[in-house]
Motif scaffolding. Structure first.
Motif, short mmCIF file in Angstrom:
data_model
loop_
_atom_site.label_atom_id
_atom_site.label_comp_id
_atom_site.label_asym_id
_atom_site.label_seq_id
_atom_site.Cartn_x
_atom_site.Cartn_y
_atom_site.Cartn_z
N GLN A 106 -4.62 0.40 6.49
CA GLN A 106 -4.47 -0.07 5.12
C GLN A 106 -5.62 0.53 4.31
N SER A 107 -5.56 0.38 3.00
CA SER A 107 -6.66 0.87 2.18
C SER A 107 -7.81 -0.14 2.23
N THR A 108 -8.84 0.12 1.46
CA THR A 108 -9.99 -0.79 1.43
C THR A 108 -9.74 -2.00 0.53
N GLU B 9 -4.55 -6.25 0.69
CA GLU B 9 -3.46 -5.66 1.46
C GLU B 9 -3.41 -6.20 2.88
N GLU C 92 -9.37 0.44 7.86
CA GLU C 92 -9.33 0.64 6.42
C GLU C 92 -9.73 2.08 6.10
N ASP D 257 -8.93 5.59 3.14
CA ASP D 257 -8.36 6.06 1.89
C ASP D 257 -6.88 6.37 2.10
N TYR D 258 -6.07 6.19 1.05
CA TYR D 258 -4.63 6.42 1.17
C TYR D 258 -4.32 7.82 1.69
N ASN D 259 -5.01 8.83 1.17
CA ASN D 259 -4.74 10.19 1.62
C ASN D 259 -4.99 10.34 3.11
N ALA E 292 -4.83 7.90 5.26
CA ALA E 292 -3.80 7.10 5.95
C ALA E 292 -2.54 7.92 6.16
N HIS F 14 3.08 6.53 -4.77
CA HIS F 14 2.54 7.34 -3.68
C HIS F 14 3.44 8.53 -3.32
N TRP G 268 -7.10 6.70 -5.31
CA TRP G 268 -5.90 5.86 -5.36
C TRP G 268 -4.79 6.61 -6.08
#
Length: 344
Positions: free
Chosen positions: A45-47, A51, A74, A76-78, A80, A100, A171
């Protein structure tokens, strides 16, 4: 331990033989009940701590199928998306569509990811200002902030620009906000403030409580809209035209003609495709799970209103699963049937 030892002592040979035969008979049933036995799962998941609740709901459902769930990481989305695509992680429960889309596509898209079903529906996002300022100056559209005099109303640091509480770097909303500010001709009058979103929103709320004008971006499900209530404390700003780019402009105008810059969004559970193909029970579970926005909002508000620990959030997830046992059982039954169909 003493009870276990005593039980062993009073067992006779016939009892042991009976148990052994019984265990042989029950092995297929056990396998069907726990299709994930011995298989590891790495959730991401992100920070954003909010979530965690929706991620844990998925984790605990997987546990009921026997999967071995590792602690949530946890990132960063990228990171992940890249990690899941590479098989270094298993799933993430917060794949936003369309926000996204670019990250999803860049990491491999449908060739690398399994994404079926919709986990969360009717998530919204956009720009808001306090209702008092909106009504006094008749501000309804973000394009009105091209006017330096109106923009200055939201200046919190004395540079003459409106201060927009925006997104953390990295983000999905960061790119969207920056491109929209440019599209709406706001780069000279609006400053997109970035940093720790939760800390910036705490400052924004403090300013509101001091009677000052505020301007911010947010989304639901999230606790902010339970503290600053749209329609009561703040209003959503419309935009002059659709400017959300995703391989072409996404039409963000609603059926009623209003346009808030973002369409109603959905969230999905996204998993490594190869792993999902090998685990039909988990794949089916990901496809059938649904979590109401209102339930996430309520839990997020509990997190904000009280100082909670990771254990508290885990208890929130467990409580939700108990309260919705019938629905959860339906998910698990569908998942187990998927395993039976593959092995049958």
């Amino acid at each position: 331990m003493r009870v276990i030892t005593r039980c062993k002592k009073i067992m006779n040979k016939n009892t042991i033989l009976g148990l052994a035969l019984s265990s042989l008979v029950s092995m297929p049933l056990f396998a069907a009940e726990l299709p994930g036995k011995g298989i590891s799962v790495q959730p991401l998941q992100s920070t954003i701590s909010e979530e965690t609740f929706q991620t844990l709901i998925v984790c605990k459902a997987l546990e009921k199928l026997g999967y071995d769930i590792k602690p949530i990481k946890e990132v960063d989305y990228n990171v992940a998306y890249a990690s899941i695509a590479a098989g270094d992680a298993t799933f993430m429960a917060v794949n936003w569509v369309p926000l996204h889309n670019a990250q999803y596509k860049a990491a491999g898209g449908d060739k690398k990811f399994y994404r079926e079903g919709t986990y969360v529906e009717n998530a919204v996002q956009g720009y808001l200002i306090d209702k008092k300022t909106a009504e006094k100056y008749r501000i309804t559209n973000i394009a009105q902030l091209q006017d330096p005099q109106l923009a200055k109303l939201f200046d919190s640091n004395g540079d003459g620009k409106a201060d927009l509480t925006g997104c953390n770097p990295g983000w999905g909303c960061e790119k969207a906000i920056n491109s929209q500010l440019k599209a709406y001709g706001l780069e000279n009058t609006v400053e997109h403030n970035q940093g720790n979103y939760a800390a910036m929103m705490a400052d924004t709320i403090a300013r509101y409580r001091e009677g000052k004008s505020i301007f911010y971006y947010t989304w639901t499900p999230y606790w902010v809209s339970d503290v600053l209530k749209p329609g009561t404390d703040v209003i959503w700003l419309q935009v002059p035209f659709s400017a959300l780019n995703d391989d072409g402009v996404v039409d963000t105008q609603l059926p009623n003609g209003r346009n808030y810059g973002f369409p109603p969004s959905t969230m999905h559970i996204v998993a490594n495709k190869t792993w999902a193909e090998k685990n039909p029970a988990a794949a089916t579970l990901f496809a059938v799970m649904k979590l109401p926005v209102a339930d996430i909002n309520a839990q997020n508000l509990r997190m904000h209103s009280n100082k909670v620990s990771d254990i508290d959030i885990e208890h929130h997830a467990e409580g939700w699963l108990r309260a919705h046992q019938t629905i959860v059982d339906e998910w698990l039954e569908a998942a187990r049937k998927a395993t039976d169909q593959k092995t049958g």
